[in-house]
Motif scaffolding. Structure first.
Motif, PDB file in Angstrom:
ATOM      1  N   TRP A  76      -6.437  44.937 119.716  1.00  0.00           N
ATOM      2  CA  TRP A  76      -6.223  43.913 120.734  1.00  0.00           C
ATOM      3  C   TRP A  76      -5.912  42.573 120.061  1.00  0.00           C
ATOM      4  N   ASP A  77      -5.440  41.614 120.862  1.00  0.00           N
ATOM      5  CA  ASP A  77      -5.003  40.327 120.331  1.00  0.00           C
ATOM      6  C   ASP A  77      -6.189  39.405 120.081  1.00  0.00           C
ATOM      7  N   LEU A  78      -6.484  39.158 118.809  1.00  0.00           N
ATOM      8  CA  LEU A  78      -7.623  38.314 118.462  1.00  0.00           C
ATOM      9  C   LEU A  78      -7.288  36.822 118.408  1.00  0.00           C
ATOM     10  N   ARG A  79      -6.045  36.452 118.629  1.00  0.00           N
ATOM     11  CA  ARG A  79      -5.667  35.046 118.535  1.00  0.00           C
ATOM     12  C   ARG A  79      -6.508  34.140 119.436  1.00  0.00           C
ATOM     13  N   PRO A  80      -6.820  34.576 120.695  1.00  0.00           N
ATOM     14  CA  PRO A  80      -7.664  33.719 121.537  1.00  0.00           C
ATOM     15  C   PRO A  80      -9.035  33.425 120.932  1.00  0.00           C
ATOM     16  N   VAL A  81      -9.576  34.350 120.136  1.00  0.00           N
ATOM     17  CA  VAL A  81     -10.866  34.111 119.492  1.00  0.00           C
ATOM     18  C   VAL A  81     -10.748  32.933 118.533  1.00  0.00           C
ATOM     19  N   PHE A  82      -9.690  32.909 117.737  1.00  0.00           N
ATOM     20  CA  PHE A  82      -9.481  31.804 116.803  1.00  0.00           C
ATOM     21  C   PHE A  82      -9.239  30.493 117.539  1.00  0.00           C
ATOM     22  N   ARG A  83      -8.456  30.543 118.622  1.00  0.00           N
ATOM     23  CA  ARG A  83      -8.193  29.315 119.388  1.00  0.00           C
ATOM     24  C   ARG A  83      -9.469  28.763 120.002  1.00  0.00           C
ATOM     25  N   GLU A  84     -10.264  29.641 120.602  1.00  0.00           N
ATOM     26  CA  GLU A  84     -11.483  29.202 121.289  1.00  0.00           C
ATOM     27  C   GLU A  84     -12.481  28.577 120.327  1.00  0.00           C
ATOM     28  N   HIS A  85     -12.498  29.062 119.096  1.00  0.00           N
ATOM     29  CA  HIS A  85     -13.444  28.551 118.105  1.00  0.00           C
ATOM     30  C   HIS A  85     -12.833  27.469 117.206  1.00  0.00           C
TER      31      HIS A  85
END
Length: 229
Positions: free
Chosen positions: A138-147
């Motif tokens: 799955w796309d983990l990019r939102p995890v990096f953006r959120e943190h």
């Protein structure tokens, strides 16, 4: 070194505990388990290896072995493998298995290691290219953006988007290409010798960290700054 490749789970971020994962899914669905039963269910899910980013299965079911081996090659395979494992554990509602799977993709299910921001920020300040190379479905990019860490990452090379998974050298090669870096001048940082060690086939230097809870690993990434010079 001109670039650094980082693994995601167990290297830059850590997934929440299995019990916290189960509690969040129960809260989302309005379901409930008595405390002793909740604790036992969480232990059973952990033993089953049902939490992506968590522990591997204690005993991998024979009928899921083939799927497990290629689980990170597509989003469909990833979901099928992990929900297949979770369904080995009785839950109060069968729909909860998919809720659990979706829950693990939430940014708040992940915590960055304490030194991750400092290391990534310093690499950016030094002009060192950074890519995240992950076996994932799955796309983990939102995890990096959120943190707040996305600004320090130049490229994401995710197995499910390429149809190959580490240790296949093609995934590391794709990351080096995206950064415009010679693999012989690239450092790969990860927690899995079996998977992340595949970068050595291209001539990359490889550095390993331990996959530990966040509170138990405050500064294991800091040596990366010395390794890149």
């Amino acid at each position: 070194m001109t670039a650094v490749l980082f693994d995601f789970s167990g290297t830059l971020f850590r997934i929440q505990s299995t019990e916290s994962w189960l509690r969040a899914a129960l809260k989302e669905t309005g379901l409930a388990l008595a405390e002793p039963e909740l604790a036992d269910t969480a232990k059973a899910l952990e033993a089953a290896g049902a939490l992506p980013g968590g522990a591997d299965p204690v005993d991998l079911p024979e009928d899921l072995a083939g799927l497990w081996a290629v689980r990170d090659e597509s989003a469909e395979l990833h979901r099928a493998a992990y929900t297949g494992l979770s369904r080995r554990v009785p839950l109060p509602d069968p729909a909860l298995h998919d809720v659990l799977y979706d829950r693990h993709k939430s940014p708040d299910a992940w915590s960055p290691y304490p030194d991750a921001a400092e290391v990534l920020r310093t690499l950016r300040e030094r002009g060192i290219g950074v890519a995240v190379v992950s076996n994932i479905g799955w796309d983990l990019r939102p995890v990096f953006r959120e943190h707040g860490l996305d600004a320090y990452v130049d490229a994401y090379v995710l197995s499910y988007e390429h149809g190959v998974q580490k240790p296949d050298p093609r995934l590391f090669s794709a990351a080096c290409a995206e950064l415009g870096a010679d693999p012989r001048q690239v450092l790969m940082v990860g927690d899995s010798r079996a998977a992340d060690g595949g970068a050595a086939a291209l001539g990359c230097r490889v550095h390993f960290v331990d996959h530990l809870p966040v509170a138990q690993r405050p500064d294991a990434l800091l040596p990366v700054l010395d390794l890149v010079g």
